[in-house]
Write a protein that holds these residues in place. Sequence first.
Motif, PDB file in Angstrom:
ATOM      1  N   HIS A  59      32.182  55.965  46.865  1.00 32.77           N
ATOM      2  CA  HIS A  59      33.572  55.854  46.409  1.00 32.77           C
ATOM      3  C   HIS A  59      33.685  56.480  45.027  1.00 32.77           C
ATOM      4  O   HIS A  59      32.714  56.529  44.262  1.00 32.77           O
ATOM      5  CB  HIS A  59      34.070  54.410  46.421  1.00 32.77           C
ATOM      6  N   HIS A 114      29.806  57.528  44.112  1.00 28.08           N
ATOM      7  CA  HIS A 114      28.601  56.712  44.011  1.00 28.08           C
ATOM      8  C   HIS A 114      28.744  55.532  44.956  1.00 28.08           C
ATOM      9  O   HIS A 114      29.840  55.234  45.427  1.00 28.08           O
ATOM     10  CB  HIS A 114      28.416  56.181  42.584  1.00 28.08           C
ATOM     11  N   ARG A 142      44.523  52.969  33.085  1.00 25.89           N
ATOM     12  CA  ARG A 142      44.246  52.024  34.181  1.00 25.89           C
ATOM     13  C   ARG A 142      42.985  51.242  33.857  1.00 25.89           C
ATOM     14  O   ARG A 142      42.035  51.808  33.300  1.00 25.89           O
ATOM     15  CB  ARG A 142      44.041  52.778  35.492  1.00 25.89           C
ATOM     16  N   SER A 151      40.154  48.823  35.868  1.00 24.96           N
ATOM     17  CA  SER A 151      39.691  48.186  37.109  1.00 24.96           C
ATOM     18  C   SER A 151      38.698  47.106  36.739  1.00 24.96           C
ATOM     19  O   SER A 151      37.911  47.257  35.794  1.00 24.96           O
ATOM     20  CB  SER A 151      39.048  49.203  38.047  1.00 24.96           C
ATOM     21  N   ARG A 196      31.648  41.124  41.381  1.00 24.81           N
ATOM     22  CA  ARG A 196      30.463  41.222  42.243  1.00 24.81           C
ATOM     23  C   ARG A 196      29.682  39.921  42.180  1.00 24.81           C
ATOM     24  O   ARG A 196      29.769  39.181  41.193  1.00 24.81           O
ATOM     25  CB  ARG A 196      29.539  42.356  41.771  1.00 24.81           C
ATOM     26  N   ASN A 225      36.278  48.952  33.963  1.00 23.15           N
ATOM     27  CA  ASN A 225      36.414  50.367  33.595  1.00 23.15           C
ATOM     28  C   ASN A 225      37.797  50.576  33.023  1.00 23.15           C
ATOM     29  O   ASN A 225      38.778  50.077  33.589  1.00 23.15           O
ATOM     30  CB  ASN A 225      36.288  51.262  34.827  1.00 23.15           C
ATOM     31  N   TYR A 266      40.201  53.670  32.301  1.00 20.69           N
ATOM     32  CA  TYR A 266      40.483  55.103  32.467  1.00 20.69           C
ATOM     33  C   TYR A 266      41.656  55.399  31.547  1.00 20.69           C
ATOM     34  O   TYR A 266      42.783  54.943  31.807  1.00 20.69           O
ATOM     35  CB  TYR A 266      40.855  55.406  33.916  1.00 20.69           C
TER      36      TYR A 266
HETATM   37  O1  LIG Z   1      37.867  51.931  39.083  1.00 17.62           O
HETATM   38  C1  LIG Z   1      37.636  51.640  40.236  1.00 17.62           C
HETATM   39  O2  LIG Z   1      38.464  51.156  40.974  1.00 17.62           O
HETATM   40  C2  LIG Z   1      36.262  51.903  40.794  1.00 17.62           C
HETATM   41  C3  LIG Z   1      35.199  51.370  39.922  1.00 17.62           C
HETATM   42  C4  LIG Z   1      33.859  51.582  40.498  1.00 17.62           C
HETATM   43  O3  LIG Z   1      33.662  52.344  41.402  1.00 17.62           O
HETATM   44  C5  LIG Z   1      32.744  50.854  39.958  1.00 17.62           C
HETATM   45  O4  LIG Z   1      32.920  50.124  38.977  1.00 17.62           O
HETATM   46  O5  LIG Z   1      31.648  50.994  40.515  1.00 17.62           O
END
Ligand SMILES: O=C(O)CCC(=O)C(=O)O
Length: 204
Positions: free
Chosen positions: A169, A111, A181, A183, A187, A99, A101
């Motif tokens: 979260h 979610h 940012r 992330s 997984r 992600n 941002y």
């Molecule tokens: O950006 C984050 O740290 C959370 C990302 C997240 O919740 C997701 O990818 O499901």
Amino acid sequence: MAHPDLLGSDHGLLLDDASGRIRYMPGAVAAERAQVWFAQLQRIEWHAERREMYGREVDVPRLTASFRLDDPALPAALREAADAVLGLTKLAFNSAGLNLYRDGHDSVAPHNDHLDELQRGYPIALLSLGATRRMTIRAKQPPRRVLNVDLEPGSLLLMSWRTQRHYDHAIPKTRTPVGARISVAFRRRPQGASGAGFYGTNEA
Ligand SMILES: O=C(O)CCC(=O)C(=O)O
């Protein structure tokens, strides 16, 4: 290795009970390394998605990308990040969801991951790069315990499989001026799981 006992100790544990385990590891990756990965990953191909919500098509308020970790075209920074996370956790993740941002207007709504799209027993490992953003983790059942975690660059947040059943979260929007940012969510997908349809119905 920075944290040889990462999963075996109570280091950084925010939650450890019948509802699951959440561990926050600031500085899991050195700041300079995290900064290099951030700069490189900003240049990958990012996707702007649209999603139907309450009968309307809306922009997903962030950019996304996803990779299988066995993809021969995996960006070098992601290969290095995956190797570092493997070294820290000893867990064989097989996918990375990214992600971006762009600023405080971007967010992810509350979610949980769909459990049938996660290998049973595997946590989600969230690597943060770039600006610090707050994650809110909220229990689904009363008294709806809330954990707020400021996810710093170079940090790793591990949320156990079980927590996805009991907690949502989110990364809320913020009015505080904030930079970009990225992330990276590592997984372990079960065989045959698409990784699509990943979020709950309240996602945007
Ligand atoms: O950006 C984050 O740290 C959370 C990302 C997240 O919740 C997701 O990818 O499901």
